[in-house]
Structure formats: C-alpha cells, structure tokens
Design a protein around this motif. Structure first.
Motif, PDB file in Angstrom:
ATOM      1  N   TYR A 117      -3.546 -31.182   9.562  1.00  0.00           N
ATOM      2  CA  TYR A 117      -4.239 -32.223  10.325  1.00  0.00           C
ATOM      3  C   TYR A 117      -5.550 -32.570   9.631  1.00  0.00           C
ATOM      4  O   TYR A 117      -6.308 -31.705   9.204  1.00  0.00           O
ATOM      5  CB  TYR A 117      -4.557 -31.801  11.763  1.00  0.00           C
ATOM      6  CG  TYR A 117      -5.339 -32.912  12.452  1.00  0.00           C
ATOM      7  CD1 TYR A 117      -4.670 -33.971  13.038  1.00  0.00           C
ATOM      8  CD2 TYR A 117      -6.740 -32.954  12.423  1.00  0.00           C
ATOM      9  CE1 TYR A 117      -5.352 -35.031  13.602  1.00  0.00           C
ATOM     10  CE2 TYR A 117      -7.440 -34.018  12.974  1.00  0.00           C
ATOM     11  CZ  TYR A 117      -6.743 -35.051  13.557  1.00  0.00           C
ATOM     12  OH  TYR A 117      -7.436 -36.117  14.101  1.00  0.00           O
ATOM     13  N   SER A 118      -5.812 -33.857   9.568  1.00  0.00           N
ATOM     14  CA  SER A 118      -7.128 -34.374   9.199  1.00  0.00           C
ATOM     15  C   SER A 118      -7.270 -35.717   9.882  1.00  0.00           C
ATOM     16  O   SER A 118      -6.269 -36.386  10.198  1.00  0.00           O
ATOM     17  CB  SER A 118      -7.277 -34.528   7.681  1.00  0.00           C
ATOM     18  OG  SER A 118      -6.462 -35.594   7.206  1.00  0.00           O
ATOM     19  N   ASP A 119      -8.489 -36.111  10.133  1.00  0.00           N
ATOM     20  CA  ASP A 119      -8.711 -37.427  10.748  1.00  0.00           C
ATOM     21  C   ASP A 119      -8.196 -38.536   9.843  1.00  0.00           C
ATOM     22  O   ASP A 119      -7.690 -39.556  10.324  1.00  0.00           O
ATOM     23  CB  ASP A 119     -10.200 -37.619  11.035  1.00  0.00           C
ATOM     24  CG  ASP A 119     -10.708 -36.701  12.137  1.00  0.00           C
ATOM     25  OD1 ASP A 119      -9.866 -36.133  12.874  1.00  0.00           O
ATOM     26  OD2 ASP A 119     -11.935 -36.541  12.274  1.00  0.00           O
ATOM     27  N   GLY A 151      -9.970 -35.007  17.263  1.00  0.00           N
ATOM     28  CA  GLY A 151     -10.038 -34.867  15.817  1.00  0.00           C
ATOM     29  C   GLY A 151     -10.662 -33.559  15.374  1.00  0.00           C
ATOM     30  O   GLY A 151     -10.899 -32.639  16.163  1.00  0.00           O
ATOM     31  N   GLN A 152     -10.976 -33.495  14.093  1.00  0.00           N
ATOM     32  CA  GLN A 152     -11.524 -32.263  13.521  1.00  0.00           C
ATOM     33  C   GLN A 152     -12.805 -31.810  14.223  1.00  0.00           C
ATOM     34  O   GLN A 152     -13.065 -30.616  14.337  1.00  0.00           O
ATOM     35  CB  GLN A 152     -11.791 -32.483  12.026  1.00  0.00           C
ATOM     36  CG  GLN A 152     -10.520 -32.653  11.207  1.00  0.00           C
ATOM     37  CD  GLN A 152     -10.807 -33.214   9.828  1.00  0.00           C
ATOM     38  OE1 GLN A 152     -11.100 -34.398   9.670  1.00  0.00           O
ATOM     39  NE2 GLN A 152     -10.735 -32.353   8.814  1.00  0.00           N
ATOM     40  N   HIS A 153     -13.602 -32.770  14.690  1.00  0.00           N
ATOM     41  CA  HIS A 153     -14.828 -32.449  15.424  1.00  0.00           C
ATOM     42  C   HIS A 153     -14.778 -33.046  16.832  1.00  0.00           C
ATOM     43  O   HIS A 153     -15.809 -33.401  17.399  1.00  0.00           O
ATOM     44  CB  HIS A 153     -16.039 -32.977  14.651  1.00  0.00           C
ATOM     45  CG  HIS A 153     -16.136 -32.456  13.251  1.00  0.00           C
ATOM     46  ND1 HIS A 153     -16.467 -31.144  12.958  1.00  0.00           N
ATOM     47  CD2 HIS A 153     -15.897 -33.055  12.050  1.00  0.00           C
ATOM     48  CE1 HIS A 153     -16.452 -30.972  11.645  1.00  0.00           C
ATOM     49  NE2 HIS A 153     -16.100 -32.111  11.069  1.00  0.00           N
ATOM     50  N   GLY A 154     -13.565 -33.146  17.368  1.00  0.00           N
ATOM     51  CA  GLY A 154     -13.388 -33.748  18.678  1.00  0.00           C
ATOM     52  C   GLY A 154     -13.702 -32.791  19.820  1.00  0.00           C
ATOM     53  O   GLY A 154     -14.120 -31.643  19.622  1.00  0.00           O
ATOM     54  N   TRP A 173     -13.044 -29.809  27.948  1.00  0.00           N
ATOM     55  CA  TRP A 173     -13.386 -31.032  27.219  1.00  0.00           C
ATOM     56  C   TRP A 173     -14.713 -31.607  27.721  1.00  0.00           C
ATOM     57  O   TRP A 173     -15.485 -32.163  26.936  1.00  0.00           O
ATOM     58  CB  TRP A 173     -12.264 -32.063  27.374  1.00  0.00           C
ATOM     59  CG  TRP A 173     -12.077 -32.549  28.780  1.00  0.00           C
ATOM     60  CD1 TRP A 173     -11.252 -32.026  29.722  1.00  0.00           C
ATOM     61  CD2 TRP A 173     -12.773 -33.625  29.411  1.00  0.00           C
ATOM     62  NE1 TRP A 173     -11.373 -32.706  30.906  1.00  0.00           N
ATOM     63  CE2 TRP A 173     -12.294 -33.700  30.742  1.00  0.00           C
ATOM     64  CE3 TRP A 173     -13.740 -34.535  28.982  1.00  0.00           C
ATOM     65  CZ2 TRP A 173     -12.760 -34.643  31.649  1.00  0.00           C
ATOM     66  CZ3 TRP A 173     -14.200 -35.486  29.884  1.00  0.00           C
ATOM     67  CH2 TRP A 173     -13.717 -35.535  31.204  1.00  0.00           C
ATOM     68  N   PRO A 204     -10.312 -30.041  19.557  1.00  0.00           N
ATOM     69  CA  PRO A 204      -9.822 -30.259  18.189  1.00  0.00           C
ATOM     70  C   PRO A 204      -8.364 -29.851  17.990  1.00  0.00           C
ATOM     71  O   PRO A 204      -7.946 -28.765  18.419  1.00  0.00           O
ATOM     72  CB  PRO A 204     -10.762 -29.400  17.337  1.00  0.00           C
ATOM     73  CG  PRO A 204     -11.982 -29.199  18.185  1.00  0.00           C
ATOM     74  CD  PRO A 204     -11.490 -29.160  19.587  1.00  0.00           C
ATOM     75  N   SER A 207      -7.594 -26.414  16.148  1.00  0.00           N
ATOM     76  CA  SER A 207      -7.654 -25.234  17.021  1.00  0.00           C
ATOM     77  C   SER A 207      -6.383 -25.112  17.856  1.00  0.00           C
ATOM     78  O   SER A 207      -5.853 -24.014  18.050  1.00  0.00           O
ATOM     79  CB  SER A 207      -8.876 -25.341  17.926  1.00  0.00           C
ATOM     80  OG  SER A 207      -8.918 -24.269  18.854  1.00  0.00           O
TER      81      SER A 207
END
Length: 477
Positions: free
Chosen positions: A67-69, A40-43, A404, A46, A49
């Motif tokens: 994209y957004s969660d 996700g956005q803060h995964g 990751w 991400p 990116s």
C-alpha cells in the motif's frame, strides 16, 4: 425471447451498464478526494496498520501486496478512466469479453478499497456497489443479446434490497408499525438536504401516508418484479418513483441512484416504446458465442448457491441488515433505518489558540455536509459520499469505534492539511490551535415562525461534553 435471449431488454442493458459505471466513477473520485486523509499512510485509520493485522484470506485486497497513497491514486485514476469509457458506451461496441473484463477490473479495484476501508467503508451501499458491478459485467456487449439469467438476477438483487429493507422496518422500531417514523426521519436522518426542512413541516397525515407508501413499495411491489410484462415494468416504475422521492428529500450517497439504475432490469423495451413513440426496436439477432453462454451460466450457478444465506436471512427472526456472507461482497443482505431516532444530536468540534481559553475563545470547525451553524442551509451532496460527515452522525448516536475520532482531533492539533481539506471551514488557516474540544448539542429544525424571525434552519442546545479541552502534548502522552 427464448430461455437465453433477453433481446427485448437492450435499452435496460444500456442503462444498467452505463448507470453502474457512472456510480463507479463517482465512487473512485470520492476515493481520490478522501481515502488518503482517512485511510492512507498517515490517515486516521492507516491501511498499512490494518493489513498487518488482517490477512488476505480474511479480507482480499490488492493492498495486501503493498500500500502507498501513490498506488491508491494510480488505481483510482485508472478506474475512473475505465468507468468513463463504459459510461460513454465505448467498450460495449466491442466483443462481449471487453465490457466483462473492464467491469470485473472495476470490481476488483473497488473490492480492494472496501476490504481495507474499515469503518469508513462499512456502509451497505459499498457491498451493493460491488455486487452490482460484478453482475452487470455479464450483460455482454452490443454484439450479443442480454442474457436473460443476468436480467433476472439483477431483479433478485433489487428484490433483496427493497424487500429486505421493508422487513427490517417491520421487525425494527415501533414507529414503522404505528406510522409515526416520518414525523422524525426528515429531521434526524444522517444528512438532511435543502428540501428536508420543508418536508419535515408537512402535515402529519402526509407523513403517515409516506410510511404506508414505503411499506407498499418495499413489501408488496418487489414481488411483482418477477411478473410478466407489463406488470414487472409497472413495479419497477414504482420502485424508481419512491427512490426519486428519497433523492429529493435526503443525502444517502449513491444508494438511491444505484437502486434506480438496477430497477431498470425489470423494464423492457416495450415500456420505453410506449413512453417514447417511434423508438426503434433494438433487438439483437446475432448469435451468442458458446464460450459466453458457458461463462454466464457458470457464474449464475455460483451466484444462486451464494443466494442461500441471504434468502434464509430474509425470513430469520433476527434478520441481519447490510451483511456480507462472503469476502467478495456478492449476494449480500440489505436494509436501512430499521429504527428511526426521534431526536438529533450533533457533535461540534472547536479549537482555541488562547493559552488559557475562556468561553469566547473557541472557534467552530465546519464540516461540508453535516449540520453545524444553525444559519447554514442544508446542502445537497448525494450521490457523492461524505464519509467523515456520515461517521460524525454515527458517533453522535453513540458508535463504539471512536479510534478514528481521537486521531481526527490529533490531526486538527497538528494542522494536518489533508485532514483539513475534508472540512468546509478551518478557523485556523495560519497556525493550528493550542486546544480542541468536542461538545454534544441537541438539534431540531426551526419552526416556520423561528425561520422567519431568525433566518435559522436549526435550533440547538448544548447537552454534554464529549471531549474536554485537550492539547497536542496531552493527546501524545
């Protein structure tokens, strides 16, 4: 039955459509649970990116638009609802365009997830899921007979899946040729289940029999999927039984379950009537709309063209395993466990709240599925897919993409709640640790005597340090 009408496969169609839809439901539930934390956005990797580096042409996805969660969750929830209605068989009561449209919707949404999923969605069964969902879309509804060409293309999918896996084993590790592979596999597979310990301790002659049975089921039986009935139904039954054995002895996400579902494409209604006396004939006699015939034949012709490279790959000296030859994950190459490792290594992640931690100051993070505490019995999770746990197995094998994992350690030091929800035990529920580290252990199943004496399922010995103690200030430099 004529060249078009596969009317004697009505029961098979119900199983194929509802079964594939059920696995889509599980896959989208998995995305709801895990995708935001992983991608996700803060995964950890991400999506924003990723799509800034990779074009839509290279990897088609709805998330190239935005994209957004919240968007991910909205699409996943909508897809879950569609899949649930297909499992219940409701759209199949309508015209043939309705299940066609809904299955293609599921395919588009899941393809969009897979194509931005990076290493977390790099498994062969993701492509298998995309391909199966696309093909069953053209089985029509209860108002028309199942198209014979689609029934046979689903058999071609099962053939590639099974025969490709068999060939990759013969071309892979020596352990498949000398029949020793199953001496180790139940212990070293990515995620053992509660039965794996017991099967591992079976006599070695039985393990050799398992390998011989596997070679027969994957190299001989698939050829008979295209034979006349009842031979094709018998071949499908053997595929189903061998896949059920894999379900009983391991955790391979939905790979085995979707293979079982797809194998029913070779089982006609006559076989079901033999097993269930008194079952009525479900043959459809109403005419098929000409538009549906044209669409199905056009799609089949396209899929046949796409089959050239996978067919050539089956007989290539350097056979590719789990490869997609197009951006849409259609008509792929499959295979699994070309080699079997003889030793099991596990990465144990620990944290410490001490300012200067000593040997007794470290506490272990427990994952949901992968082995950790030797006292903890392996659990059953399949057909649900624990993506983080699977990548930890590959990391222990020496996987090169560790970006990751570096971010995973950062999230632990930050006490990131979405990441911590992916774990079974967070030993720092109040405040995050000052330090984290990762150690490598050699694991083996306990013997029967050790199990009786210690109640432990595993015996482990430390062999190396993967990441020495690091703090948040150090990893942010």
């Amino acid at each position: 039955m004529n060249w078009w009408d596969a009317g004697d496969y009505e029961i098979a169609r119900q199983i194929l459509q509802r079964g594939v839809a059920a696995i889509y439901l599980i896959a989208f539930l998995s995305a709801l649970d895990q995708f935001p934390a992983l991608l996700g956005q803060h995964g950890l990797l991400p999506v924003p990116s990723f799509v800034s580096r990779i074009s839509f042409r290279q990897s088609p996805s709805l998330f190239h638009w935005r994209y957004s969660d919240r968007m991910l969750r909205g699409l996943s929830i909508g897809a879950c609802l569609i899949a649930a209605t297909l499992v219940a068989g409701l759209p199949q009561l309508g015209p043939p365009w309705l299940p066609l449209l809904l299955f293609l919707t599921l395919w588009v949404v899941y393809l969009s997830i897979v194509n931005v999923g990076q290493t977390f969605y790099s498994f062969g069964w993701e492509s298998l899921h995309c391909e199966a969902g696309f093909i069953v879309a053209f089985l029509g509804s209860n108002a028309v007979a199942p198209p014979l060409v689609i029934i046979f293309f689903l058999r071609w999918l099962v053939f590639r899946l099974e025969f490709g896996a068999g060939l990759i084993k013969l071309r892979g590790g020596r352990e498949w040729r000398d029949l020793s592979a199953l001496y180790y596999h139940h212990e070293t597979q990515p995620m053992p289940n509660p039965v794996s310990w017991f099967v591992h301790h079976l006599p070695r002659w039985m393990h050799r029999g398992e390998v011989l049975g596997n070679h027969f089921a994957q190299l001989v039986v698939p050829l008979f999927l295209f034979a006349p009935q009842p031979v094709a139904s018998v071949a499908a039954a053997i595929v189903i039984l061998t896949q059920l054995w894999l379900v009983v002895t391991g955790n391979f996400a939905w790979l085995n379950w979707i293979t079982i579902v797809l194998a029913f494409s070779a089982v006609d209604d006559g076989a079901f009537r033999v097993l269930i006396p008194g079952l009525h004939d479900a043959r459809i006699t109403s005419p098929t709309p000409i538009w549906f015939v044209v669409v199905v034949l056009a799609v089949t012709a396209w899929l046949i063209v796409l089959s050239y490279r996978p067919l050539r790959n089956l007989f290539a000296r350097h056979q590719l395993m789990n490869a997609s030859f197009n951006r849409y994950h259609l008509v792929n190459a499959y295979g699994a466990f070309g080699t079997v490792t003889t030793e099991r290594f596990e990465i144990i992640v620990e944290g410490s709240a001490a300012e200067t931690p000593g040997a007794g100051d470290w506490l272990e993070y427990e994952f949901r599925g992968k082995p950790g505490s030797p006292q903890r019995m392996p659990r059953q999770f399949a057909p649900y897919h624990l993506r983080l746990d699977w990548l930890m197995w590959f990391l222990a094998l020496g996987a090169r993409d560790g970006r990751w994992f570096e971010m995973f350690l950062v999230r632990l030091l930050e006490g990131d709640r979405p990441t911590l929800r992916l774990l079974r035990v967070n030993p720092f529920p109040e405040t995050p640790p000052r330090w984290v580290r990762a150690r490598v252990f050699l694991y083996r199943f306990s013997t029967r005597i050790e199990r009786t004496q210690t109640k432990a399922w595993w015996v482990r010995v430390e062999v190396d340090a993967l990441v020495d103690a690091v703090s948040l200030a150090q990893v942010r430099r």
